[in-house]
Design a protein around this motif. Structure first.
Motif, PDB file in Angstrom:
ATOM      1  N   ASN A 196       0.910  -1.189   0.015  1.00  0.00           N
ATOM      2  CA  ASN A 196      -0.033  -0.048  -0.002  1.00  0.00           C
ATOM      3  C   ASN A 196       0.933   1.236   0.068  1.00  0.00           C
ATOM      4  N   TRP A 248      -1.063   0.599  24.426  1.00  0.00           N
ATOM      5  CA  TRP A 248      -1.882  -0.736  24.256  1.00  0.00           C
ATOM      6  C   TRP A 248      -1.082  -1.852  23.375  1.00  0.00           C
ATOM      7  N   ARG A 249      -0.504  -1.428  22.489  1.00  0.00           N
ATOM      8  CA  ARG A 249       0.452  -2.434  21.632  1.00  0.00           C
ATOM      9  C   ARG A 249       1.201  -3.123  22.645  1.00  0.00           C
ATOM     10  N   ALA A 275       1.971  -5.899   6.555  1.00  0.00           N
ATOM     11  CA  ALA A 275       2.441  -4.735   6.004  1.00  0.00           C
ATOM     12  C   ALA A 275       3.920  -5.277   4.873  1.00  0.00           C
ATOM     13  N   PHE A 319       2.346   0.894  10.148  1.00  0.00           N
ATOM     14  CA  PHE A 319       1.970   0.090   9.724  1.00  0.00           C
ATOM     15  C   PHE A 319       1.226   0.386   8.340  1.00  0.00           C
ATOM     16  N   ASP A 327      -0.634  -1.843   6.272  1.00  0.00           N
ATOM     17  CA  ASP A 327      -1.533  -2.834   5.893  1.00  0.00           C
ATOM     18  C   ASP A 327      -3.060  -2.144   5.744  1.00  0.00           C
ATOM     19  N   ALA A 328      -3.361  -1.336   6.718  1.00  0.00           N
ATOM     20  CA  ALA A 328      -4.905  -0.992   6.952  1.00  0.00           C
ATOM     21  C   ALA A 328      -4.980   0.478   6.877  1.00  0.00           C
ATOM     22  N   HIS A 381      -9.296  -7.878  10.487  1.00  0.00           N
ATOM     23  CA  HIS A 381      -8.429  -8.857  10.439  1.00  0.00           C
ATOM     24  C   HIS A 381      -7.232  -8.889  10.061  1.00  0.00           C
ATOM     25  N   PHE A 382      -6.746  -7.499  10.256  1.00  0.00           N
ATOM     26  CA  PHE A 382      -5.026  -7.376   9.864  1.00  0.00           C
ATOM     27  C   PHE A 382      -4.566  -7.308  11.261  1.00  0.00           C
ATOM     28  N   PRO A 383      -3.555  -8.135  11.225  1.00  0.00           N
ATOM     29  CA  PRO A 383      -2.589  -8.391  12.489  1.00  0.00           C
ATOM     30  C   PRO A 383      -2.445  -6.873  13.201  1.00  0.00           C
ATOM     31  N   SER A 384      -2.155  -5.980  12.387  1.00  0.00           N
ATOM     32  CA  SER A 384      -1.547  -4.683  13.130  1.00  0.00           C
ATOM     33  C   SER A 384      -2.859  -4.379  14.042  1.00  0.00           C
ATOM     34  N   SER A 393      -4.681  -5.808  15.759  1.00  0.00           N
ATOM     35  CA  SER A 393      -4.794  -6.296  17.269  1.00  0.00           C
ATOM     36  C   SER A 393      -3.711  -5.606  18.030  1.00  0.00           C
ATOM     37  N   LEU A 394      -2.839  -4.730  17.399  1.00  0.00           N
ATOM     38  CA  LEU A 394      -1.645  -4.149  17.959  1.00  0.00           C
ATOM     39  C   LEU A 394      -1.885  -2.444  18.263  1.00  0.00           C
ATOM     40  N   ILE A 395      -2.911  -2.156  17.431  1.00  0.00           N
ATOM     41  CA  ILE A 395      -3.292  -0.861  17.749  1.00  0.00           C
ATOM     42  C   ILE A 395      -4.765  -0.338  18.460  1.00  0.00           C
TER      43      ILE A 395
END
Lengths: 381, 231, 112
Positions: free
Chosen positions: A110, A241-242, A332, C57, C59-60, C84-87, C89-91
C-alpha cells in the motif's frame, strides 16, 4: 561493616557452590529468565522510544483536520467550506488536502498518495513528476530512468518521473509516501474538482482551538474534527496498548514461570532440608541461611535482569528491534526502516526491575523460611 | 562446664505420637574430660547430646553453661553460644556435597566474616593436622569414609570450641579407622578439649582415653562410671 | 593463596553488567540530548506536508493513519467484517472514541 561485607562474600561463595550442584537447572532457569526480561525490555524500550518520537515529530502536525462523515464513514469534503472556515477569527489558513491509498498489485504494498500543500515550496511537484519516500524505492524498482509506473484503480496506466527521493532516515514519517501534483492526483483517482480528502486548519493560538471548533462545527455540519492534541493522545495510547498486548502474553508467560519457580523452590528436597539442618547445627543462624538463599534468587534474577536489559537496549537501538519486526509488521509489505533515538524511561526500567527481581527472589526465600526456623537437632535424628 | 537440671525432652508434644526421649536427667559434664554415653538404641543418648550441645531445647528443666542458664535464650544467642562453644561430628558426617573439603571445614566460620586468607590457612592447618593436607581442594564426594570423618572433625574444630560433641563417631568405621579416630581424640584431649560422645561400640567406651562412661536406658541415667583412663 | 573466589567472579560479573546497563542509560541520555539529523528532517516533513501519523503499519488505513481514520474503518465493508489485519490487534482504537457524550463535531474537544 567490613565484617558484613566479608560475611556476604562467604555466603555468596556458599550459594554459588550449592548452585553449581544443580548447574543445568540453574543455567536453564537463568536462560528462561533472561529471555523474558529481554523480550519485555525490548517491547518497553521500543514502545517508549516510539512514543517519544511521535510526541516530538507530531508536534508539527496540522492543528485541526476537518473530515466529512457520511453514515459514519469518511467521505470527500467539498472545498466550499474553506471560505467559511478561513473567516473564523483565529484561523490563519484553511487548506484542502488530498491524500489516499493506492494498492500496488505488483508487489502487494500500500502506498500513501499525497499532494503536497501549496504552501510547501520545497516539495512542489509538477505534472508527471513524483517525489517518493524511502520505502517505495525498496519495494519497487524505479530503475535507472527514474520512472515510477502506477496502475490507477480504474485500470489506467500512469507514468511518473521520479524527481526526488525523500531523505534516508525519514522512513518513520514518510516511508510509503508518493507525492504527486494535484492534477495527476485527481486523474489517478478520477476525482472531480473542488473536493478534498480533508481540510487542514492552521490556527494562530492553540488555546483558542476549543472556541474555533465550536464555530467550525456550525459552519461545516456532518463533520468530525481531529485536533493535534488528539493525534498526540492517539499515539500515547496506541503504544501503551500495543505493549499491553505483548505484555499480556508475556504476563501469562511470567506467571507460569513464577508458578514453576515457586513450585521448584517450595518443594524443598529432603537433601536441601538436611543441608539447612547441617548449616544450623554447625553454627549458622536462620538469617545466614536466608541470606544465602536470598543471594541465590538475587544472583539469578538480578543477573538476568541486567543482562536482559542490556541485550534489549542493543537489540532495539542498534539492531532496529529486528526480532520484534515480525510481530509489529503484520501484513505490511512496506515496513518502514527506521532508527529510533535511544531513550530509556527510568520509571519503566524500575517497574520492570521490580516485577522481575522481587517475585523470584521472594519465591526462593519464602519456602526456605519454614525449613530455616526449625530446630537444628533434626540432623542428629 | 555444662549442667543439666532435671531435664526432660518430649518429641511431638501434645500429639498422639508424643514420645518422651529423656525423662528427668540431671548431669554435669565438662572439665577436661572425655565422656561417653552408652546404651541401647532408643535410650535417649543422641537426644541428650543435642540438649548438651544446645541443638535442641529441653521440654522442661534447665541447661546451664558455666553457671548461666542458656536453655531459655532466644535462638540467635543460642546459635552464637553453640558456634563458639561446641563443635559437632555427626554420625553420618553431614558434609555438604559440592563443596571442597576445605570449604566444608570453613563452613561454620562463614557467618563470622573472618579474613578469607586467614580462615583458609586455618582450615588447611586443621586438615594437615588430621593427615588430609593434600585433600583440601577435593570435592567431598571423592573422599573415603575415614577421610570424610576427619573432614567432619576438622569442621568441628574450626571455630576452636571448648567441647567437641560426636554422635556415634565410629558407627561407620572399621577397626583401623576406629583406632585412628581414638588417636585424634587423644590429641584433642591433650589439647585440653572436652570430648563428649555417644556410642554403643565397646571399642570406644573401653578405650584408654575415656574418663567417664554414662549409661542411659529408656531416657534415664542408670550408671555413671569412671572410664578406663581414670581407673 | 589468592585464587579467585566464586563470589568475586559472580559479584564482578554482576558489577560489570550493572555498569554496562548504566552506560546504556548514559548513552540514551546523551543520545536524546543530541538528536540525530533525521529527527529534524522528519519534523520538517511533518510540518511541510502536514503529516498526521507515523508510518508504522501500511496494511490497513486505520493502522496507517490511526489518528485520522474514521470511526468505522476497522469494520471495513460491513459490520460483521471483523478486523483481520494483524496490526489491528496491536493498535488501540483512537482514544476519542471512548469519550463521553456525542462523538461528533465540537463536543469532541471539550476539555476533560
Amino acid at each position: 561493616m567490613i565484617r558484613q561485607v566479608a560475611r556476604q562474600r562467604y555466603l555468596i561463595d556458599f550459594t554459588l557452590a550449592s548452585m553449581m550442584r544443580r548447574k543445568v537447572k540453574n543455567v536453564v532457569l537463568f536462560g528462561v529468565y533472561f529471555l523474558i526480561v529481554f523480550v519485555l525490555a525490548s517491547v518497553m524500550l521500543f514502545g517508549s522510544a516510539i512514543r517519544r518520537e511521535a510526541a516530538l515529530l507530531l508536534a508539527n502536525a496540522p492543528e485541526v483536520t476537518v473530515q466529512k462523515l457520511v453514515m459514519g464513514r469518511h467521505d470527500m469534503i467539498s472545498g466550499e467550506h474553506l471560505e467559511a472556515l478561513s473567516a473564523i477569527r483565529g484561523v490563519r489558513r484553511a487548506e484542502g488536502r488530498l491524500w489516499g491509498y493506492l494498492f500496488d498489485r505488483g508487489n502487494g504494498a500500500n502506498y500513501t498518495m499525497m499532494v503536497p500543500p501549496a504552501s510547501d515550496t520545497t516539495h512542489a511537484v509538477g505534472p508527471g513528476e513524483a517525489i517518493v519516500g524511502s520505502g517505495i524505492d525498496r519495494v519497487k524498482t524505479i530503475g535507472r530512468n527514474e520512472y515510477l509506473f502506477l496502475i490507477a484503480p480504474s485500470g489506467r496506466f500512469f507514468k511518473f518521473t521520479v524527481k526526488e527521493r525523500l531523505p534516508e532516515g525519514s522512513g518513520l514519517v514518510a516511508a510509503d509516501l508518493v507525492l504527486i501534483s494535484e492534477a495527476d492526483y485527481r486523474a489517478l483517482f478520477d476525482l472531480p474538482d473542488g473536493v478534498y480528502t480533508d481540510l487542514a486548519l492552521s490556527i494562530r493560538n492553540e488555546k483558542e482551538v476549543a472556541t474555533i471548533l465550536g464555530k467550525a462545527a456550525k459552519a461545516v455540519p456532518n463533520s468530525r474534527f481531529v485536533t493535534r492534541s488528539s493525534i498526540a493522545r492517539t499515539y500515547e495510547s496506541i503504544f501503551t496498548w500495543r505493549e499491553g498486548v505483548l505484555l499480556a502474553l508475556l504476563g501469562a508467560a511470567i506467571l507460569s514461570f513464577a508458578i514453576l519457580a515457586f513450585d521448584k523452590a517450595s518443594g524443598l528436597s529432603a537433601e536441601e532440608r538436611r543441608e539447612i539442618g547441617i548449616l544450623k547445627a554447625v553454627g549458622w543462624e536462620t538469617s545466614d541461611v536466608l541470606t544465602s538463599k536470598f543471594w541465590e534468587g538475587a544472583l539469578i534474577s538480578l543477573g538476568a535482569f541486567l543482562i536482559g536489559l542490556i541485550a534489549a537496549y542493543a537489540h532495539v537501538f542498534f539492531f532496529q528491534a529486528g526480532l520484534l519486526e515480525p510481530v509489529l509488521k503484520g501484513w505490511a509489505v512496506l515496513y518502514p526502516d527506521f532508527r529510533l533515538t535511544p531513550h530509556i524511561d527510568p520509571l519503566q526500567v524500575t517497574t520492570l526491575a521490580f516485577f522481575t527481581i522481587v517475585p523470584y527472589t521472594a519465591a526462593t526465600i519464602i519456602p526456605i523460611w519454614r525449613a530455616a526456623i526449625t530446630d537444628p537437632d533434626t540432623v542428629m535424628r | 562446664m555444662i549442667e543439666l537440671q532435671d531435664v526432660t525432652k518430649v518429641y511431638n508434644e501434645g500429639r498422639q505420637n508424643a514420645f518422651a526421649a529423656i525423662r528427668g536427667v540431671g548431669i554435669t559434664v565438662g572439665n577436661d574430660l572425655t565422656a561417653v554415653f552408652k546404651g541401647p538404641s532408643g535410650s535417649g543418648k543422641t537426644t541428650l547430646l543435642t540438649l548438651i550441645g544446645c541443638l535442641a531445647r529441653p521440654t522442661s528443666g534447665r541447661v546451664t553453661l558455666n553457671g548461666e542458664t542458656i536453655s531459655g535464650l532466644p535462638e540467635k544467642f543460642l546459635t552464637e553460644i553453640r558456634r563458639k562453644t561446641f563443635g559437632f561430628v555427626f554420625q553420618r558426617f553431614n558434609l555438604i556435597r559440592g563443596l571442597s573439603a576445605r570449604e566444608n571445614v570453613m563452613l561454620p566460620a562463614y557467618p563470622l566474616g573472618l579474613d578469607h586468607a586467614a580462615l583458609t590457612r586455618r582450615a588447611d592447618e586443621l586438615l594437615d593436622h588430621l593427615g588430609l593436607g593434600s585433600k583440601g581442594g577435593l570435592s567431598v564426594e571423592h573422599l573415603s569414609g575415614g577421610e570424610a570423618q576427619r573432614v567432619a572433625i576438622a569442621r568441628a574444630l574450626v571455630n576452636d570450641p571448648e567441647y567437641v560433641i560426636a554422635d556415634e563417631p565410629t558407627a561407620n568405621l572399621d577397626t583401623k579407622l576406629t583406632a585412628q579416630f581414638l588417636d585424634i581424640v587423644r590429641t584433642l584431649r591433650a589439647e585440653g578439649k572436652t570430648v563428649i560422645m555417644t556410642s554403643h561400640d565397646p571399642r570406644i567406651w573401653q578405650a584408654d582415653i575415656v574418663d567417664r562412661v554414662i549409661t542411659l536406658e529408656d531416657g534415664l541415667l542408670t550408671a555413671d562410671e569412671r572410664g578406663a583412663h581414670a581407673a | 593463596m589468592s585464587a579467585l573466589r566464586r563470589s568475586d567472579v559472580a559479584v564482578g560479573a554482576l558489577a560489570a553488567a550493572a555498569s554496562l546497563a548504566l552506560v546504556a542509560m548514559l548513552h540514551a541520555f546523551v543520545a536524546s540530548r543530541t538528536p540525530p539529523a533525521s529527527q529534524a528532517v522528519n519534523a520538517a516533513l511533518v510540518r511541510d506536508l502536514g503529516l498526521t501519523d507515523l508510518v508504522l503499519f501500511t496494511d490497513a488505513r486505520y493502522t496507517r493513519h490511526p489518528s485520522v481514520a474514521d470511526l468505522h474503518s476497522a469494520f471495513q465493508d460491513h459490520p460483521m467484517s471483523l478486523d483481520h489485519f494483524p496490526s489491528g490487534s496491536l493498535i488501540a482504537p483512537p482514544r476519542h472514541i471512548f469519550g463521553t457524550g456525542p462523538r461528533f463535531a465540537s463536543d469532541e474537544e471539550i476539555p476533560e
